[in-house]
Design a protein around this motif. Structure first.
Motif, mmCIF file in Angstrom:
data_model
loop_
_atom_site.group_PDB
_atom_site.id
_atom_site.type_symbol
_atom_site.label_atom_id
_atom_site.label_comp_id
_atom_site.label_asym_id
_atom_site.label_seq_id
_atom_site.Cartn_x
_atom_site.Cartn_y
_atom_site.Cartn_z
ATOM 1 N N LEU A 21 0.839 -1.193 0.000
ATOM 2 C CA LEU A 21 0.000 0.000 0.000
ATOM 3 C C LEU A 21 0.875 1.244 0.000
ATOM 4 O O LEU A 21 1.991 1.219 0.511
ATOM 5 N N ARG A 23 0.416 5.773 0.322
ATOM 6 C CA ARG A 23 -0.380 7.000 0.355
ATOM 7 C C ARG A 23 0.026 7.837 -0.838
ATOM 8 O O ARG A 23 1.171 8.251 -0.959
ATOM 9 N N ILE A 28 -5.303 6.105 -2.257
ATOM 10 C CA ILE A 28 -4.485 5.036 -1.706
ATOM 11 C C ILE A 28 -4.172 4.092 -2.862
ATOM 12 O O ILE A 28 -5.071 3.679 -3.601
ATOM 13 N N ARG A 45 -9.467 7.956 -0.996
ATOM 14 C CA ARG A 45 -9.333 7.597 0.425
ATOM 15 C C ARG A 45 -10.663 7.163 1.046
ATOM 16 O O ARG A 45 -10.715 6.212 1.820
#
Length: 62
Positions: A21, A23, A28, A45
């Motif tokens: 994952l 940011r 995401i 998000r």
């Protein structure tokens, strides 16, 4: 530069079930850590939070 991290729920012991994952500025990102060159998927998000909520509660998607 984007920093990817392996999900704590990815399979352990080399089973090939690895998800990473990251940011991103507006979303995401998630990708297969065994094949990062294949690209990644992005979810806003809010949508990613809803996905996690569904998975945590083991509810079917509608």
């Amino acid at each position: 530069m984007t920093t990817w991290r392996k999900s704590s729920h990815s399979g352990q012991g080399g089973t090939g079930e690895c998800v990473e994952l990251a940011r991103l500025p507006h979303a995401i990102g998630f990708r297969d850590s065994k094949n990062p060159e294949a690209g990644h998927l992005e979810l806003p998000r809010v949508a990613f939070a809803a996905l996690l909520g569904q998975l945590r509660n083991d509810r079917p998607f509608v």
